[in-house]
Scaffold this active site. Structure first.
Site, mmCIF file in Angstrom:
data_model
loop_
_atom_site.group_PDB
_atom_site.id
_atom_site.type_symbol
_atom_site.label_atom_id
_atom_site.label_comp_id
_atom_site.label_asym_id
_atom_site.label_seq_id
_atom_site.Cartn_x
_atom_site.Cartn_y
_atom_site.Cartn_z
ATOM 1 N N GLU A 127 45.336 33.244 38.688
ATOM 2 C CA GLU A 127 44.850 31.872 38.626
ATOM 3 C C GLU A 127 43.585 31.688 39.459
ATOM 4 O O GLU A 127 43.124 30.560 39.653
ATOM 5 C CB GLU A 127 45.944 30.931 39.112
ATOM 6 C CG GLU A 127 47.140 30.874 38.177
ATOM 7 C CD GLU A 127 46.703 30.754 36.731
ATOM 8 O OE1 GLU A 127 47.093 31.639 35.943
ATOM 9 O OE2 GLU A 127 45.951 29.820 36.387
ATOM 10 N N ARG A 165 19.046 43.606 30.498
ATOM 11 C CA ARG A 165 18.106 43.895 29.420
ATOM 12 C C ARG A 165 16.737 43.265 29.673
ATOM 13 O O ARG A 165 15.773 43.577 28.990
ATOM 14 C CB ARG A 165 18.674 43.461 28.090
ATOM 15 C CG ARG A 165 19.017 42.005 27.961
ATOM 16 C CD ARG A 165 19.894 41.774 26.753
ATOM 17 N NE ARG A 165 19.375 42.410 25.580
ATOM 18 C CZ ARG A 165 18.391 41.925 24.829
ATOM 19 N NH1 ARG A 165 17.802 40.813 25.179
ATOM 20 N NH2 ARG A 165 17.984 42.562 23.755
HETATM 21 N N1 LIG Z 1 41.806 28.989 36.184
HETATM 22 C C1 LIG Z 1 41.449 30.094 35.319
HETATM 23 C C2 LIG Z 1 40.418 30.966 35.977
HETATM 24 C C3 LIG Z 1 40.848 31.363 37.366
HETATM 25 C C4 LIG Z 1 39.907 32.347 37.975
HETATM 26 C C5 LIG Z 1 39.706 33.559 37.110
HETATM 27 C C6 LIG Z 1 39.203 33.125 35.805
HETATM 28 C C7 LIG Z 1 38.905 34.291 34.936
HETATM 29 N N2 LIG Z 1 38.576 33.805 33.660
HETATM 30 C C8 LIG Z 1 37.350 33.311 33.378
HETATM 31 C C9 LIG Z 1 36.250 33.517 34.205
HETATM 32 C C10 LIG Z 1 35.040 32.971 33.819
HETATM 33 C C11 LIG Z 1 34.943 32.259 32.627
HETATM 34 C C12 LIG Z 1 33.641 31.677 32.188
HETATM 35 N N3 LIG Z 1 33.677 30.661 31.343
HETATM 36 O O1 LIG Z 1 32.601 32.173 32.604
HETATM 37 C C13 LIG Z 1 36.065 32.089 31.866
HETATM 38 N N4 LIG Z 1 37.249 32.624 32.234
HETATM 39 C C14 LIG Z 1 40.168 32.192 35.115
#
Ligand SMILES: NC[C@H]1CCC[C@@H](CNc2ccc(C(N)=O)cn2)C1
Length: 257
Positions: A127, A165
Site C-alpha cells: 500500500e 531516449r
Molecule cells: N495506494 C496505491 C499505491 C501505493 C504505493 C505504491 C503504488 C504503486 N503503484 C503505482 C505507482 C505509480 C503509479 C502512477 N500512476 O504513476 C500507479 N501505480 C500504489
C-alpha cells in the site's frame, strides 16, 4: 567502485529488480546501457532484511487492509543508492518516488529529468511507504497517469525510458527523437512502409515522389492536422509559425469528417 561517465545515471530501489531487464536487455535502452551511455544500478530492500523471513513489509498504524514497505530496509536501500549516486557521478541525486499523487509525467518533464542530476527511482509496493520516508528521503513524487498499478516498477520503467531516449546519442540518429510525437509538441504524422498497397490502400503519392521538401511539408501538415483533430489542447497557447498556420488551414479546409 569506479566513477561512471554515463550521460545518465539511474539508481533503482525495487523489490523486483529483474523486472527492469525490459530496459537493460532490450532495444534502445538496452543498447545505451551496453554502450555505457546510461547506467542503471539496483538496490533491493530485501537484501537489507536481517530476520529469518527476510521481511520487507510491515503493518500500518491505525489498522486497515494491506501492508506498507518496511521502513528500515527501504531507507537503507535508498541511502546506499544515494551514496553510490554521489560516488559515481560526483553529484547529489534527485530521489523520485512513483505514485498516483505525483507530478504527471509528460515530454517536457522527461526532458527535465534527462537534463537533470542523477536519479534514484524508488518503486513502491504493497500500500505504499511511510509518509515520513516520503518527507525525509524523497525529493519528488511523479505519476505516469491517473490510474493505480500493483507496483511502482512499471511506472519507473516508463519514466526512465522516456528520459533515457532524450539523452544525446542514445537514439542513434538524433533526429528520430526530434520527429517523435510530443517532440515539437505535436502528435506524430502517419508512417508507411512496404508494400505500396495494403487491402487496396495505397501509400500517399507525395511519399513516393522523392520531393523531400514536399514530404517534409506533408508530414508537418499531417502532424498539425492530427493534433487539431485528436488533441486540440496541445495547440492551445502555442504559436504556430506562418508555414504551420498555412498547413493547418489547408488541412482543416480539406478535412471531411
Ligand atoms: N495506494 C496505491 C499505491 C501505493 C504505493 C505504491 C503504488 C504503486 N503503484 C503505482 C505507482 C505509480 C503509479 C502512477 N500512476 O504513476 C500507479 N501505480 C500504489
Amino acid at each position: 567502485m569506479s566513477r561512471s561517465d554515463a550521460s545518465m545515471w539511474v539508481g533503482v530501489v525495487s523489490l523486483f529488480p529483474e523486472m527492469f531487464e525490459a530496459l537493460t536487455r532490450q532495444g534502445v535502452t538496452g543498447r545505451a546501457v551496453d554502450k555505457g551511455q546510461i547506467a542503471l544500478e539496483f538496490w533491493n530492500p530485501r537484501d537489507y532484511a536481517t530476520d529469518r523471513h527476510r521481511t520487507v513489509d510491515d503493518r500500518p498504524y491505525g489498522g486497515g487492509p494491506g501492508m506498507l514497505m518496511k521502513v528500515d530496509t527501504l531507507r537503507s536501500a535508498i541511502h546506499d543508492a544515494r551514496e553510490r549516486a554521489e560516488d559515481a557521478t560526483g553529484q547529489r541525486p534527485k530521489v523520485i518516488y512513483l505514485s498516483p499523487q505525483g507530478r504527471q509525467l509528460d515530454q517536457r518533464g522527461a526532458q527535465e529529468l534527462a537534463e537533470g542530476p542523477p536519479l534514484v527511482v524508488v518503486a513502491g509496493r504493497y500500500e505504499g511507504i511511510d509518509e515520513r520516508v516520503v518527507e525525509a528521503d524523497i525529493d519528488e513524487e511523479w505519476s505516469i497517469g491517473d490510474y493505480v498499478l500493483s507496483g511502482g516498477e512499471l511506472p519507473a520503467m516508463v519514466l526512465i525510458d522516456a528520459a533515457a531516449r532524450l539523452v544525446p546519442g542514445v537514439l542513434g540518429h538524433q533526429d528520430s527523437a526530434v520527429e517523435d510525437s510530443f517532440n515539437d509538441g505535436l502528435l506524430d504524422c502517419p508512417h508507411y512502409t512496404r508494400p505500396e498497397v495494403i487491402d487496396g490502400r495505397r501509400v500517399p503519392d507525395v511519399l513516393l515522389s522523392g520531393h523531400h521538401g514536399a514530404i517534409r511539408r506533408w508530414r508537418l501538415k499531417q502532424s498539425l492536422g492530427r493534433t487539431w483533430l485528436r488533441r486540440p489542447d496541445l495547440l492551445e497557447g502555442r504559436t504556430l509559425d506562418a508555414e504551420q498556420q498555412a498547413l493547418l488551414k489547408e488541412f482543416i479546409e480539406e478535412y471531411v469528417p
